[in-house]
Design an enzyme around this catalytic site. Structure first.
Site, mmCIF file in Angstrom:
data_model
loop_
_atom_site.group_PDB
_atom_site.id
_atom_site.type_symbol
_atom_site.label_atom_id
_atom_site.label_comp_id
_atom_site.label_asym_id
_atom_site.label_seq_id
_atom_site.Cartn_x
_atom_site.Cartn_y
_atom_site.Cartn_z
ATOM 1 N N LYS A 1 -3.467 -8.859 -6.286
ATOM 2 C CA LYS A 1 -4.548 -8.732 -5.306
ATOM 3 C C LYS A 1 -5.850 -9.341 -5.853
ATOM 4 O O LYS A 1 -6.502 -10.110 -5.160
ATOM 5 C CB LYS A 1 -4.795 -7.249 -4.947
ATOM 6 N N ARG B 1 -6.499 3.042 0.092
ATOM 7 C CA ARG B 1 -5.313 3.333 -0.713
ATOM 8 C C ARG B 1 -4.587 4.582 -0.221
ATOM 9 O O ARG B 1 -3.569 4.956 -0.797
ATOM 10 C CB ARG B 1 -5.740 3.556 -2.162
ATOM 11 N N ARG C 1 -1.427 -8.013 -18.827
ATOM 12 C CA ARG C 1 -2.682 -8.327 -18.135
ATOM 13 C C ARG C 1 -3.903 -8.078 -19.017
ATOM 14 O O ARG C 1 -3.935 -7.156 -19.808
ATOM 15 C CB ARG C 1 -2.781 -7.450 -16.888
ATOM 16 N N ARG D 1 -7.113 -3.311 -20.008
ATOM 17 C CA ARG D 1 -7.513 -2.063 -19.364
ATOM 18 C C ARG D 1 -6.767 -0.876 -19.955
ATOM 19 O O ARG D 1 -5.573 -0.964 -20.231
ATOM 20 C CB ARG D 1 -7.228 -2.141 -17.858
ATOM 21 N N ARG E 1 1.141 4.854 -11.723
ATOM 22 C CA ARG E 1 0.389 4.165 -10.657
ATOM 23 C C ARG E 1 1.345 3.594 -9.609
ATOM 24 O O ARG E 1 1.038 3.585 -8.416
ATOM 25 C CB ARG E 1 -0.469 3.050 -11.268
HETATM 26 P P1 AMP Z 1 -7.265 -1.048 -9.409
HETATM 27 O O1 AMP Z 1 -8.213 -1.830 -10.237
HETATM 28 O O2 AMP Z 1 -7.385 -1.374 -7.928
HETATM 29 O O3 AMP Z 1 -5.846 -1.115 -9.905
HETATM 30 O O4 AMP Z 1 -7.716 0.489 -9.539
HETATM 31 C C1 AMP Z 1 -7.664 1.158 -10.785
HETATM 32 C C2 AMP Z 1 -7.753 2.656 -10.581
HETATM 33 O O5 AMP Z 1 -8.982 2.969 -9.903
HETATM 34 C C3 AMP Z 1 -6.665 3.232 -9.704
HETATM 35 O O6 AMP Z 1 -5.472 3.508 -10.434
HETATM 36 C C4 AMP Z 1 -7.352 4.507 -9.204
HETATM 37 O O7 AMP Z 1 -7.372 5.502 -10.200
HETATM 38 C C5 AMP Z 1 -8.782 4.043 -8.994
HETATM 39 N N1 AMP Z 1 -8.999 3.528 -7.629
HETATM 40 C C6 AMP Z 1 -9.275 2.238 -7.264
HETATM 41 N N2 AMP Z 1 -9.387 2.118 -5.932
HETATM 42 C C7 AMP Z 1 -9.164 3.359 -5.428
HETATM 43 C C8 AMP Z 1 -9.113 3.895 -4.110
HETATM 44 N N3 AMP Z 1 -9.297 3.117 -3.030
HETATM 45 N N4 AMP Z 1 -8.838 5.218 -3.982
HETATM 46 C C9 AMP Z 1 -8.659 6.019 -5.045
HETATM 47 N N5 AMP Z 1 -8.673 5.576 -6.299
HETATM 48 C C10 AMP Z 1 -8.915 4.268 -6.508
#
Ligand code: AMP
Length: 209
Positions: free
Chosen positions: A13, A88, A123, A155, A166
């Protein structure tokens, strides 16, 4: 264009958003990037988010909905935006609808779980600007620094145990929103198991760009 990028962690994404942002001239709003910035700055939001993110759990809906609404009200979102990592959950999708935000398309990036694990363990990303890299697919510049000069890091949530959690959370809580938007006729699905370039070509064609 008001576009949602949907897909499991590691579907690409962020990488596709980077290309689409340039092509469409609109901002990408990434909740993950915003939450990690808050964690780095040590704000109250960052401290709260860290408890969830480190375990691969979702940050509570009301927290994330609040920061997204605030961000979308800014001037640079007037002509459209790309949402990466939001919504999400069904309540987050409903909050967007209830706020009067009319989404044009939902681009669903499809990839198998085992490919995700391989991708995410390799990554890396820029600590300063969030640009994604990958040890095999998109190596870090020879300087060892991001193109913006920032430090490249792995990360904390890109370790196998957290990754598997996740993915589970994605199937349980996020995948149902595909059906939510499909019932509104908004979903365009693209196979993202191939290379970045292959996926990007499929994305451009699926969106008719
Ligand atoms: P990402 O970078 O999109 O993979 O997000 C990393 C982490 O941030 C996720 O595993 C969640 O813990 C948190 N997070 C990101 N976006 C959301 C969302 N829309 N709702 C809830 N938690 C989020």
């Amino acid at each position: 264009m008001k576009l949602i990028l949907l897909g499991p962690p590691g579907a690409g994404k962020g990488t596709q958003a980077e290309v689409l942002t340039k092509k469409l001239g609109i901002e990408t709003i990434s909740t993950g990037v915003m939450l990690r910035a808050a964690m780095r700055d040590g704000t109250d939001l960052g401290k709260l988010a860290k408890e969830y993110i480190d375990q691969g759990k979702l940050v509570p809906d009301e927290v994330v909905v609040g920061i997204v609404k605030e961000r979308l009200s800014q001037d640079d979102c007037k002509n459209g935006f790309i949402l990466d990592g939001f919504p999400r959950t069904i309540p987050q999708a409903e909050a967007l609808t209830n706020a009067g935000v009319e989404i044009d398309k939902v681009l669903s990036l499809e990839v198998d779980d085992e490919i995700i694990v391989e991708r995410l363990t390799g990554r890396r990303e820029c600590k300063a600007c969030g640009t994604p890299y990958h040890i095999k697919n998109k190596p870090v510049p020879e300087s060892g620094k991001c193109v913006c000069g920032g430090e490249i890091i792995q990360r904390a949530d890109d370790n196998e145990e957290t990754i598997r959690n996740r993915i589970k959370v994605y199937h349980e809580q996020t995948e149902p929103i595909k059906e939510y938007y499909a019932s509104l006729g908004k979903v365009v699905s693209v196979d993202s198991a191939g290379t970045v370039e292959e996926t990007n070509a499929a994305v451009i064609s699926a969106l008719g760009l």
